[in-house]
Design an enzyme around this catalytic site. Structure first.
Site, PDB file in Angstrom:
ATOM      1  N   SER A 118       0.824  -1.218   0.000  1.00 13.14           N
ATOM      2  CA  SER A 118       0.000   0.000   0.000  1.00 13.14           C
ATOM      3  C   SER A 118       0.852   1.259   0.000  1.00 13.14           C
ATOM      4  CB  SER A 118      -0.849   0.050   1.277  1.00 13.14           C
ATOM      5  OG  SER A 118      -1.743  -1.018   1.344  1.00 13.14           O
ATOM      6  N   GLU A 132      -3.463  -0.295  -9.700  1.00 12.78           N
ATOM      7  CA  GLU A 132      -2.372   0.622 -10.035  1.00 12.78           C
ATOM      8  C   GLU A 132      -1.159  -0.228 -10.405  1.00 12.78           C
ATOM      9  OE1 GLU A 132      -3.252   4.488  -7.227  1.00 12.78           O
ATOM     10  OE2 GLU A 132      -2.329   2.766  -6.245  1.00 12.78           O
ATOM     11  N   ASN A 168      -3.482   6.078  -2.554  1.00 16.65           N
ATOM     12  CA  ASN A 168      -3.152   6.212  -1.126  1.00 16.65           C
ATOM     13  C   ASN A 168      -2.467   7.533  -0.786  1.00 16.65           C
ATOM     14  OD1 ASN A 168      -4.403   3.891  -0.449  1.00 16.65           O
ATOM     15  ND2 ASN A 168      -2.549   2.634  -0.348  1.00 16.65           N
ATOM     16  N   HIS A 200      -0.982  -2.826  -7.386  1.00 15.25           N
ATOM     17  CA  HIS A 200      -1.724  -2.419  -6.184  1.00 15.25           C
ATOM     18  C   HIS A 200      -3.223  -2.571  -6.429  1.00 15.25           C
ATOM     19  CE1 HIS A 200      -2.954   0.849  -3.100  1.00 15.25           C
ATOM     20  NE2 HIS A 200      -2.803  -0.310  -2.495  1.00 15.25           N
TER      21      HIS A 200
HETATM   22  C1  LIG Z   1      -3.701   5.118   7.055  1.00  8.26           C
HETATM   23  C2  LIG Z   1      -4.704   4.985   5.927  1.00  8.26           C
HETATM   24  C3  LIG Z   1      -4.810   3.663   5.376  1.00  8.26           C
HETATM   25  C4  LIG Z   1      -5.288   3.598   3.933  1.00  8.26           C
HETATM   26  C5  LIG Z   1      -5.528   2.188   3.518  1.00  8.26           C
HETATM   27  C6  LIG Z   1      -5.226   1.869   2.123  1.00  8.26           C
HETATM   28  C7  LIG Z   1      -5.406   0.413   1.809  1.00  8.26           C
HETATM   29  C8  LIG Z   1      -5.135   0.006   0.404  1.00  8.26           C
HETATM   30  O1  LIG Z   1      -3.786   0.127   0.015  1.00  8.26           O
HETATM   31  C9  LIG Z   1      -6.007   0.616  -0.658  1.00  8.26           C
HETATM   32  C10 LIG Z   1      -7.452   0.175  -0.532  1.00  8.26           C
HETATM   33  O2  LIG Z   1      -7.854  -0.914  -0.834  1.00  8.26           O
HETATM   34  S1  LIG Z   1      -8.443   1.383   0.077  1.00  8.26           S
HETATM   35  C11 LIG Z   1     -10.013   0.659   0.167  1.00  8.26           C
HETATM   36  C12 LIG Z   1     -10.737   0.784  -1.116  1.00  8.26           C
HETATM   37  N1  LIG Z   1     -12.068   0.257  -0.929  1.00  8.26           N
HETATM   38  C13 LIG Z   1     -13.111   1.043  -0.702  1.00  8.26           C
HETATM   39  O3  LIG Z   1     -13.014   2.260  -0.656  1.00  8.26           O
HETATM   40  C14 LIG Z   1     -14.389   0.289  -0.460  1.00  8.26           C
HETATM   41  C15 LIG Z   1     -15.526   1.225  -0.172  1.00  8.26           C
HETATM   42  N2  LIG Z   1     -16.754   0.463   0.022  1.00  8.26           N
HETATM   43  C16 LIG Z   1     -17.498  -0.016  -1.008  1.00  8.26           C
HETATM   44  O4  LIG Z   1     -17.191   0.198  -2.167  1.00  8.26           O
HETATM   45  C17 LIG Z   1     -18.712  -0.791  -0.633  1.00  8.26           C
HETATM   46  O5  LIG Z   1     -19.104  -0.450   0.666  1.00  8.26           O
HETATM   47  C18 LIG Z   1     -18.538  -2.352  -0.751  1.00  8.26           C
HETATM   48  C19 LIG Z   1     -18.338  -2.730  -2.205  1.00  8.26           C
HETATM   49  C20 LIG Z   1     -17.357  -2.851   0.077  1.00  8.26           C
HETATM   50  C21 LIG Z   1     -19.781  -3.041  -0.215  1.00  8.26           C
HETATM   51  O6  LIG Z   1     -20.871  -2.535  -0.879  1.00  8.26           O
HETATM   52  P1  LIG Z   1     -22.237  -2.245  -0.153  1.00  8.26           P
HETATM   53  O7  LIG Z   1     -23.176  -1.738  -1.187  1.00  8.26           O
HETATM   54  O8  LIG Z   1     -21.947  -1.412   1.034  1.00  8.26           O
HETATM   55  O9  LIG Z   1     -22.685  -3.639   0.411  1.00  8.26           O
HETATM   56  P2  LIG Z   1     -23.183  -4.932  -0.342  1.00  8.26           P
HETATM   57  O10 LIG Z   1     -24.569  -4.729  -0.865  1.00  8.26           O
HETATM   58  O11 LIG Z   1     -22.926  -6.015   0.640  1.00  8.26           O
HETATM   59  O12 LIG Z   1     -22.189  -5.141  -1.564  1.00  8.26           O
HETATM   60  C22 LIG Z   1     -22.356  -4.523  -2.848  1.00  8.26           C
HETATM   61  C23 LIG Z   1     -22.016  -5.502  -3.926  1.00  8.26           C
HETATM   62  O13 LIG Z   1     -20.660  -5.936  -3.820  1.00  8.26           O
HETATM   63  C24 LIG Z   1     -20.617  -7.350  -3.669  1.00  8.26           C
HETATM   64  N3  LIG Z   1     -19.530  -7.706  -2.771  1.00  8.26           N
HETATM   65  C25 LIG Z   1     -19.144  -7.060  -1.660  1.00  8.26           C
HETATM   66  N4  LIG Z   1     -18.092  -7.641  -1.116  1.00  8.26           N
HETATM   67  C26 LIG Z   1     -17.786  -8.705  -1.906  1.00  8.26           C
HETATM   68  C27 LIG Z   1     -16.785  -9.687  -1.863  1.00  8.26           C
HETATM   69  N5  LIG Z   1     -15.853  -9.723  -0.897  1.00  8.26           N
HETATM   70  N6  LIG Z   1     -16.761 -10.616  -2.836  1.00  8.26           N
HETATM   71  C28 LIG Z   1     -17.652 -10.611  -3.811  1.00  8.26           C
HETATM   72  N7  LIG Z   1     -18.627  -9.678  -3.910  1.00  8.26           N
HETATM   73  C29 LIG Z   1     -18.699  -8.754  -2.958  1.00  8.26           C
HETATM   74  C30 LIG Z   1     -21.958  -7.733  -3.112  1.00  8.26           C
HETATM   75  O14 LIG Z   1     -22.292  -9.077  -3.393  1.00  8.26           O
HETATM   76  C31 LIG Z   1     -22.867  -6.757  -3.825  1.00  8.26           C
HETATM   77  O15 LIG Z   1     -23.157  -7.204  -5.146  1.00  8.26           O
HETATM   78  P3  LIG Z   1     -24.520  -6.807  -5.896  1.00  8.26           P
HETATM   79  O16 LIG Z   1     -24.352  -7.433  -7.210  1.00  8.26           O
HETATM   80  O17 LIG Z   1     -24.527  -5.303  -5.936  1.00  8.26           O
HETATM   81  O18 LIG Z   1     -25.581  -7.375  -5.054  1.00  8.26           O
HETATM   82  N1  LIG Z   2      -6.221  -4.302   3.588  1.00 10.26           N
HETATM   83  C1  LIG Z   2      -6.318  -3.520   2.525  1.00 10.26           C
HETATM   84  O1  LIG Z   2      -7.346  -2.846   2.333  1.00 10.26           O
HETATM   85  C2  LIG Z   2      -5.200  -3.445   1.525  1.00 10.26           C
HETATM   86  C3  LIG Z   2      -5.471  -2.923   0.262  1.00 10.26           C
HETATM   87  C4  LIG Z   2      -4.438  -2.868  -0.707  1.00 10.26           C
HETATM   88  C5  LIG Z   2      -3.171  -3.327  -0.376  1.00 10.26           C
HETATM   89  N2  LIG Z   2      -2.950  -3.834   0.868  1.00 10.26           N
HETATM   90  C6  LIG Z   2      -1.611  -4.363   1.129  1.00 10.26           C
HETATM   91  O2  LIG Z   2      -1.651  -5.763   0.879  1.00 10.26           O
HETATM   92  C7  LIG Z   2      -0.762  -6.445   1.780  1.00 10.26           C
HETATM   93  C8  LIG Z   2      -1.556  -7.462   2.580  1.00 10.26           C
HETATM   94  O3  LIG Z   2      -2.576  -6.804   3.288  1.00 10.26           O
HETATM   95  P1  LIG Z   2      -3.849  -7.590   3.853  1.00 10.26           P
HETATM   96  O4  LIG Z   2      -4.851  -6.570   4.206  1.00 10.26           O
HETATM   97  O5  LIG Z   2      -4.201  -8.704   2.945  1.00 10.26           O
HETATM   98  O6  LIG Z   2      -3.229  -8.181   5.200  1.00 10.26           O
HETATM   99  P2  LIG Z   2      -3.762  -9.414   6.079  1.00 10.26           P
HETATM  100  O7  LIG Z   2      -3.263  -9.175   7.455  1.00 10.26           O
HETATM  101  O8  LIG Z   2      -5.208  -9.628   5.861  1.00 10.26           O
HETATM  102  O9  LIG Z   2      -3.002 -10.671   5.423  1.00 10.26           O
HETATM  103  C9  LIG Z   2      -1.613 -10.796   5.391  1.00 10.26           C
HETATM  104  C10 LIG Z   2      -1.312 -12.277   5.319  1.00 10.26           C
HETATM  105  O10 LIG Z   2       0.077 -12.458   5.067  1.00 10.26           O
HETATM  106  C11 LIG Z   2       0.493 -13.593   5.802  1.00 10.26           C
HETATM  107  N3  LIG Z   2       1.947 -13.545   5.929  1.00 10.26           N
HETATM  108  C12 LIG Z   2       2.701 -12.722   6.683  1.00 10.26           C
HETATM  109  N4  LIG Z   2       4.010 -12.998   6.498  1.00 10.26           N
HETATM  110  C13 LIG Z   2       4.074 -14.010   5.594  1.00 10.26           C
HETATM  111  C14 LIG Z   2       5.138 -14.743   4.993  1.00 10.26           C
HETATM  112  N5  LIG Z   2       6.410 -14.458   5.273  1.00 10.26           N
HETATM  113  N6  LIG Z   2       4.826 -15.713   4.105  1.00 10.26           N
HETATM  114  C15 LIG Z   2       3.544 -15.997   3.792  1.00 10.26           C
HETATM  115  N7  LIG Z   2       2.493 -15.336   4.328  1.00 10.26           N
HETATM  116  C16 LIG Z   2       2.768 -14.369   5.223  1.00 10.26           C
HETATM  117  C17 LIG Z   2      -0.266 -13.500   7.110  1.00 10.26           C
HETATM  118  O11 LIG Z   2      -0.331 -14.777   7.760  1.00 10.26           O
HETATM  119  C18 LIG Z   2      -1.636 -13.020   6.630  1.00 10.26           C
HETATM  120  O12 LIG Z   2      -2.509 -14.094   6.340  1.00 10.26           O
HETATM  121  C19 LIG Z   2      -0.103  -5.358   2.623  1.00 10.26           C
HETATM  122  O13 LIG Z   2       1.101  -4.993   1.999  1.00 10.26           O
HETATM  123  C20 LIG Z   2      -1.120  -4.219   2.557  1.00 10.26           C
HETATM  124  O14 LIG Z   2      -0.552  -2.961   2.767  1.00 10.26           O
HETATM  125  C21 LIG Z   2      -3.935  -3.923   1.830  1.00 10.26           C
END
Ligand SMILES: CCCCCCC[C@H](O)CC(=O)SCCNC(=O)CCNC(=O)[C@H](O)C(C)(C)COP(=O)([O-])OP(=O)([O-])OC[C@H]1O[C@@H](n2cnc3c(N)ncnc32)[C@H](O)[C@@H]1OP(=O)([O-])[O-]
Ligand SMILES: NC(=O)c1ccc[n+]([C@@H]2O[C@H](COP(=O)([O-])OP(=O)(O)OC[C@H]3O[C@@H](n4cnc5c(N)ncnc54)[C@H](O)[C@@H]3O)[C@@H](O)[C@H]2O)c1
Length: 302
Positions: free
Chosen positions: A135, A168, A206, A156
């Site tokens: 990430s 990405e 991000n 990504h």
């Molecule tokens: C310090 C800061 C940290 C930053 C972190 C960054 C992390 C990372 O690097 C980047 C990211 O990922 S950032 C994160 C980026 N992510 C976001 O920003 C996510 C934002 N959230 C969303 O987009 C929505 O809330 C969801 C899509 C998660 C759920 O949607 P909802 O409307 O609230 O609820 P719903 O009605 O239940 O589901 C809708 C439809 O999706 C389907 N489905 C769901 N899960 C499924 C699965 N696992 N499998 C299959 N399908 C799945 C479901 O069946 C349904 O289908 P239908 O055909 O329409 O009936």
């Molecule tokens: N959670 C998110 O929304 C998200 C979205 C995009 C990218 N990412 C990135 O993806 C990566 C995984 O995140 P996540 O959310 O799936 O984490 P998670 O905690 O759900 O899963 C990580 C997994 O890696 C396994 N693991 C750790 N060390 C290992 C090793 N040496 N060999 C094999 N398996 C090992 C752990 O047992 C665990 O099951 C991170 O780099 C995270 O930043 C996370």
């Protein structure tokens, strides 16, 4: 020393090894298998990969309900077909021996990622491309643990992978055009829209999302609003599908902490990435979000 691949990596990717079967690894495995790739998923224990297999089947259950709404036989056939493209195991070195592409989705920690890639580099064939789903960690820092910088990039994906339509694709200066094209083609083959980005902190999404989410936490820490009201405000006032606290719980607070800690180390003077006592406290208490049953909000434990 960089060892260059003898064979061209423009060959389409057929076999994929995914290391890490958590939230992201299992989602990437699902979409890769569903698009006909032969996929091996690896994690640290049999218990963890069994859990991943169950979560992939559950997610496929949601996919088939939409794909074949009134045909339970077609639903079962589809799930069995996708699962037949997948194998799950605990030996990463073995898994990469026949892989065209290795995607790493393990814990967001540079040293752990480097140690993994260093061992995989010795085991994988010369043509194998390596990609990290990190990430926030610079791809060049992870790639430096290998001898295949020309065959290294970032892929990504976004959570939940089966639903989110973006990947990405990140290149470092050494990434060859063939490797970049193969990574981009793979992203499209699994049904995603791809965007290209240089190896810049947080890439595109991000770089914008992390400061936003951390600002939400700081707003609550200052006592200016509750998580619930911030979430309602951002959903109804800004059109986001989830508010920042719901999204934090969904991403995982441990992953969020790893991201912000790493960023703070790289940019110690940037207040956008300063640490949060509240986040640190929740993680110390084991409140990691949806996956642990509680984060900013409580969830039903499964
Ligand atoms: C310090 C800061 C940290 C930053 C972190 C960054 C992390 C990372 O690097 C980047 C990211 O990922 S950032 C994160 C980026 N992510 C976001 O920003 C996510 C934002 N959230 C969303 O987009 C929505 O809330 C969801 C899509 C998660 C759920 O949607 P909802 O409307 O609230 O609820 P719903 O009605 O239940 O589901 C809708 C439809 O999706 C389907 N489905 C769901 N899960 C499924 C699965 N696992 N499998 C299959 N399908 C799945 C479901 O069946 C349904 O289908 P239908 O055909 O329409 O009936
Ligand atoms: N959670 C998110 O929304 C998200 C979205 C995009 C990218 N990412 C990135 O993806 C990566 C995984 O995140 P996540 O959310 O799936 O984490 P998670 O905690 O759900 O899963 C990580 C997994 O890696 C396994 N693991 C750790 N060390 C290992 C090793 N040496 N060999 C094999 N398996 C090992 C752990 O047992 C665990 O099951 C991170 O780099 C995270 O930043 C996370």
């Amino acid at each position: 020393m960089i060892v260059r691949a003898m064979s061209s990596s423009t060959q389409p990717i057929k076999t994929v090894a995914i290391i890490g079967s958590g939230l992201m690894g299992s989602g990437i495995a699902q979409v890769a298998a569903a698009s006909g790739h032969k996929v091996t998923v690896v994690d640290q224990s049999q218990e963890i990969v069994d859990k991943a297999s169950a979560s992939i089947q559950k997610s496929l259950g949601r996919v088939v309900k939409k794909k074949f709404p009134d045909d339970s036989k077609a639903q079962q056939t589809y799930i069995a077909d996708v699962m037949s493209h997948l194998s799950l195991q605990t030996d990463a070195v073995d898994a990469v021996k026949s892989a065209d592409l290795v995607i790493e989705a393990i814990v967001e920690n540079l040293d752990v990622k480097k140690s993994l890639f260093s061992s995989l580099d010795k085991a994988a064939p010369p043509h194998t491309i390596f990609a990290s789903n990190t990430s926030s960690i610079p791809i060049k820092d992870i790639a430096s643990s290998t001898t295949r910088l020309d065959r290294f990039g970032g892929l990504h994906f976004f959570n939940p992978v089966p639903v989110m339509k973006l990947v990405e694709v990140i290149r470092i200066p050494e990434t060859s055009d063939e490797t970049y094209s193969a990574l981009e083609a793979f992203g499209k083959a699994v049904g995603k829209t791809t965007v290209q980005c240089k190896d810049t902190p947080g890439f595109i999404v991000n770089r914008l999302l992390v400061p936003y989410m951390m600002e939400a936490v700081r707003l609550v820490e200052r006592g200016e609003a509750t998580p619930r009201d911030v979430d309602i405000a951002m959903k109804l006032g800004a059109g986001y599908p989830m508010g920042p606290f719901e999204l934090s719980d969904y991403v995982g607070l441990d992953t969020m902490k790893f991201i912000i800690d790493g960023w703070m180390e790289r940019e110690p003077n940037n207040p956008l990435f300063s640490k949060s006592e509240l986040l640190n406290k929740l993680v110390a208490e084991g409140k990691l979000g949806v996956k642990s049953g509680e984060g900013f909000y409580p969830y039903n434990k499964k």
